[in-house]
Write an enzyme that holds these catalytic residues in place. Structure first.
Site, PDB file in Angstrom:
ATOM      1  N   GLU A  68       8.208  -8.005   5.271  1.00 34.78           N
ATOM      2  CA  GLU A  68       7.739  -9.346   5.592  1.00 34.78           C
ATOM      3  C   GLU A  68       8.450 -10.275   4.606  1.00 34.78           C
ATOM      4  OE1 GLU A  68       3.495  -9.727   5.362  1.00 34.78           O
ATOM      5  OE2 GLU A  68       3.584 -11.891   5.686  1.00 34.78           O
ATOM      6  N   LYS A 101       3.915  -7.980  -3.624  1.00 33.73           N
ATOM      7  CA  LYS A 101       4.656  -9.245  -3.601  1.00 33.73           C
ATOM      8  C   LYS A 101       3.746 -10.420  -3.942  1.00 33.73           C
ATOM      9  CE  LYS A 101       6.354  -8.189   0.364  1.00 33.73           C
ATOM     10  NZ  LYS A 101       6.866  -8.269   1.728  1.00 33.73           N
ATOM     11  N   ARG A 141       2.064   5.142  -0.901  1.00 37.40           N
ATOM     12  CA  ARG A 141       2.733   4.019  -1.571  1.00 37.40           C
ATOM     13  C   ARG A 141       3.160   4.424  -2.958  1.00 37.40           C
ATOM     14  NH1 ARG A 141       1.639  -0.847   0.687  1.00 37.40           N
ATOM     15  NH2 ARG A 141       2.270  -2.357  -0.848  1.00 37.40           N
TER      16      ARG A 141
HETATM   17  P1  ATP Z   1       3.467  -6.036  -0.646  1.00 35.09           P
HETATM   18  O1  ATP Z   1       2.016  -5.803  -0.855  1.00 35.09           O
HETATM   19  O2  ATP Z   1       4.259  -5.908  -1.881  1.00 35.09           O
HETATM   20  O3  ATP Z   1       3.748  -7.315   0.102  1.00 35.09           O
HETATM   21  P2  ATP Z   1       3.866  -4.823   1.840  1.00 35.09           P
HETATM   22  O4  ATP Z   1       3.655  -3.421   2.277  1.00 35.09           O
HETATM   23  O5  ATP Z   1       2.967  -5.852   2.378  1.00 35.09           O
HETATM   24  O6  ATP Z   1       3.928  -4.835   0.285  1.00 35.09           O
HETATM   25  P3  ATP Z   1       6.158  -5.317   3.408  1.00 35.09           P
HETATM   26  O7  ATP Z   1       7.177  -6.358   3.233  1.00 35.09           O
HETATM   27  O8  ATP Z   1       5.270  -5.402   4.582  1.00 35.09           O
HETATM   28  O9  ATP Z   1       5.338  -5.276   2.073  1.00 35.09           O
HETATM   29  O10 ATP Z   1       6.822  -3.882   3.310  1.00 35.09           O
HETATM   30  C1  ATP Z   1       7.960  -3.443   3.993  1.00 35.09           C
HETATM   31  C2  ATP Z   1       7.942  -1.940   4.015  1.00 35.09           C
HETATM   32  O11 ATP Z   1       7.941  -1.439   2.684  1.00 35.09           O
HETATM   33  C3  ATP Z   1       6.684  -1.428   4.681  1.00 35.09           C
HETATM   34  O12 ATP Z   1       7.038  -0.402   5.575  1.00 35.09           O
HETATM   35  C4  ATP Z   1       5.847  -0.930   3.546  1.00 35.09           C
HETATM   36  O13 ATP Z   1       5.034   0.131   3.938  1.00 35.09           O
HETATM   37  C5  ATP Z   1       6.899  -0.518   2.510  1.00 35.09           C
HETATM   38  N1  ATP Z   1       6.339  -0.627   1.165  1.00 35.09           N
HETATM   39  C6  ATP Z   1       5.839  -1.721   0.572  1.00 35.09           C
HETATM   40  N2  ATP Z   1       5.363  -1.437  -0.648  1.00 35.09           N
HETATM   41  C7  ATP Z   1       5.574  -0.124  -0.844  1.00 35.09           C
HETATM   42  C8  ATP Z   1       5.296   0.784  -1.907  1.00 35.09           C
HETATM   43  N3  ATP Z   1       4.705   0.381  -3.033  1.00 35.09           N
HETATM   44  N4  ATP Z   1       5.659   2.075  -1.766  1.00 35.09           N
HETATM   45  C9  ATP Z   1       6.270   2.488  -0.637  1.00 35.09           C
HETATM   46  N5  ATP Z   1       6.553   1.698   0.398  1.00 35.09           N
HETATM   47  C10 ATP Z   1       6.210   0.403   0.319  1.00 35.09           C
HETATM   48 MG    MG Z   2       2.623  -7.343   3.494  1.00 30.35          MG
END
Ligand code: ATP
Ligand code: MG
Length: 556
Positions: free
Chosen positions: A37, A272, A262
């Site tokens: 995202e 983020k 994760r």
């Molecule tokens: P954040 O909470 O940092 O915004 P998110 O999962 O909402 O993390 P996205 O931009 O939606 O962030 O993530 C893109 C991809 O990266 C998704 O498939 C997500 O599952 C993966 N991802 C994000 N954070 C992690 C993590 N800590 N470990 C493994 N994969 C991750």
């Molecule tokens: Mg997210």
């Protein structure tokens, strides 16, 4: 990949993919995606997902899409999109032409929502937010059906188009899936499909004032792109029934969602939203602050793409949540720099040392290997002059035998140079040592002195033929082991995670130091040129990592 590398990176997801391939599922194709995202910069947690998705595609001759999951309208996204692309490329992965935006599918999402309404499986609900909460029930109590649940298909179609046309106020209505208000899985209790947001979108402008929810948009995006294995993190396991439900109703294809744990890394945060707060509140110097666990921060800190890929390999992919020690990440970059960093000398806290029996106007050129174990990395000239600098910590007036450095009346070897002996420490009126007076033994270049023992070897630079530099030392941003779980993570922000040394002196060869090249300042640590503050006039170096693991030391 070599055979051992493949073996080491084997994990349950690769087993599933391999098995699907051997059964010719999906016509023998493998298609994954990395779906960020664009609401912030990528962090080390994303690296795990990138390495997994792109890694599987590479290994099985499949494809991996880069898909921006931009269903949330917001203004600042272009900066994030650009940064995400730069970071994925930097990590070493190439999506070719496979760059997609969920917002490209807005028309398709709308049509599919209409299709659900026509099947009698979606309805426009006008409960307000409080009522929705009340009707939803709890984990132990079934929810109640919305009074709007049994509207006719015609009325739902009409109302949904008024939502789309901007004839309804934000919050006045949503489109919901008609599933089961008594489901033990809360996600299945008539989840929202579309909500009204009267905000421009950075890709679609003002075309839309209704936007789809993640669960609806994500599974359809996967299906439209022909994704075979949709890999996501564990918190989506409870959403899988909904992922499957939408795809079961709509004839768009049906990727398989597989969840993995994760990454969480001790002493830092990988969210983020929280990282953005550190940036917005000025706790750090932007997203690429070298203390940040973002890929841009790690890059500026001196981490190499290979070291991060290696880290992702070492941590593996499982379904078990665990938090990884920072020492693990650091050992990956230390191993890389151990092999690839140029050895140089830099004096972080200089004190002047005068070699009285060396000519004032003479410069002798010594020669030093760039890597003691790797001749191929060559050698460099080291100017040796009457005045040099050594580190303040490398001199004591008196010390016992354990102190392997310079003492008054004692001898020490200058790295790649001569043995020197100190006979005077000059002080200022406050008693601070300001200059050391020494002599050198010209017979000791590359040779042991006869009949006497030298305490140790210290690093140095010429006073007249070195360059000034600023060196930045970093500690952890958080004192807490797991700041992510703290009630208020801001409370555990460490106060002294940055030390700036302004008067360092570096050997002259570093005038040509290059970005993205690691340097070992002998006896001090691994450093890199700072990409933000360094200029041809002023060198600024960042500490990438200490020479040895300091975590185990501080624990004992
Ligand atoms: P954040 O909470 O940092 O915004 P998110 O999962 O909402 O993390 P996205 O931009 O939606 O962030 O993530 C893109 C991809 O990266 C998704 O498939 C997500 O599952 C993966 N991802 C994000 N954070 C992690 C993590 N800590 N470990 C493994 N994969 C991750
Ligand atoms: Mg997210």
């Amino acid at each position: 990949m070599t055979e051992t590398e493949t073996k080491r990176s084997a994990n349950f997801i690769r087993h599933i993919v391999a098995e699907d391939l051997s059964n010719n599922k999906n016509n023998g194709k493998v298609a994954t995606r990395f779906p960020p995202e664009p609401n912030g910069y990528l962090h080390i947690g994303h690296a795990k997902s990138i390495c997994l998705n792109f890694g599987i595609a590479e290994e099985y001759q499949g494809t991996c899409n880069l898909r921006f999951d931009d269903t949330n309208p917001s203004k600042e996204e272009q900066e994030y999109i650009d940064a995400i692309k730069e970071d994925v490329r930097w990590l070493g992965f190439d999506w070719g032409a496979k760059e997609y935006y969920a917002s490209n599918y807005f028309d398709k999402f709308y049509d599919l929502a209409v299709a659900l309404i026509k099947q009698g499986k979606a309805y426009v609900c006008e409960l307000n937010a409080d009522q929705v909460r009340e009707y939803r029930g709890t984990l132990t109590e079934a929810g109640k059906n919305s009074p709007y649940r049994d509207r006719s298909i015609e009325e739902n179609l009409r109302l949904f188009s008024t939502m789309k046309n901007g004839e309804q106020e934000e919050g006045s209505a949503v489109l919901r899936a008609k599933i089961d208000m008594a489901s033990p899985n809360m996600n299945m209790r008539d989840p929202t499909i579309y909500r009204i947001r009267k905000i421009s979108h950075h890709q679609t402008g003002d075309k839309w004032c209704i936007y789809p929810m993640y669960d609806f948009a994500h599974c359809i995006s996967d299906a439209l792109e022909g994704i075979t294995h949709s890999l996501c993190t564990l918190e989506f396991a409870d959403h899988r029934p909904l992922y499957d439900w939408y795809l079961d109703q709509l004839d768009v294809g049906h990727p398989q969602q597989i969840e993995f744990s994760r990454l969480s890394l001790q002493h830092t945060i990988v969210s983020k939203r929280k990282l953005k707060l550190l940036v917005d509140k000025g706790y750090v110097d932007g997203w690429s602050d070298p203390r940040m666990p973002t890929l841009s921060g790690l890059r500026r800190r001196g981490f190499t793409p290979a070291s991060i890929r290696e880290f992702c390999k070492r941590i593996g992919v499982t379904k078990v949540d665990n938090s990884i020690e920072m020492a693990m990440l650091e050992s990956c970059i230390r191993d890389d720099l151990g092999d690839n960093a140029f050895r140089v000398m830099g004096v972080l806290k200089p004190i002047k040392l005068v070699i009285e029996n060396f000519d004032n106007d003479k410069t002798e050129t010594l020669n030093a290997p760039n890597h003691p174990q790797n001749e191929a990395m060559g050698t460099r000239p080291l100017p040796f002059t009457r005045e040099i600098y050594i580190d303040q910590d490398d001199f004591r007036e008196e010390a016992n035998r354990k102190y392997k450095r310079l003492v008054l009346g004692g001898e020490v070897r200058l790295r790649y140079g001569y043995v020197i002996k100190c006979h005077e420490a000059k002080k200022d009126e406050n008693g601070n040592i300001v200059e050391l007076r020494c002599t050198y033994d010209p017979e000791t270049l590359g040779k042991k002195p006869e009949g006497r023992k030298v305490r140790g070897v210290i690093h140095w630079v010429s006073a007249t033929e070195s360059i000034p530099a600023e060196v930045r030392l970093y500690g952890c941003l958080f004192s807490d082991t797991t700041p992510e779980t703290a009630a208020n993570f801001e409370d555990s922000i460490s106060e002294n995670s940055l030390t700036i040394l302004k008067d360092c002196r570096l050997e002259s060869s570093l005038v040509n130091a290059k970005l993205a090249q690691g340097y070992q300042f002998e006896r001090e640590g691994y450093f890199c040129l700072d990409s933000k503050y360094s200029s041809p006039e002023k060198k600024v170096f960042n500490l990438t990592v200490a020479l040895k693991d300091t975590w185990s030391k501080s624990a004992s």
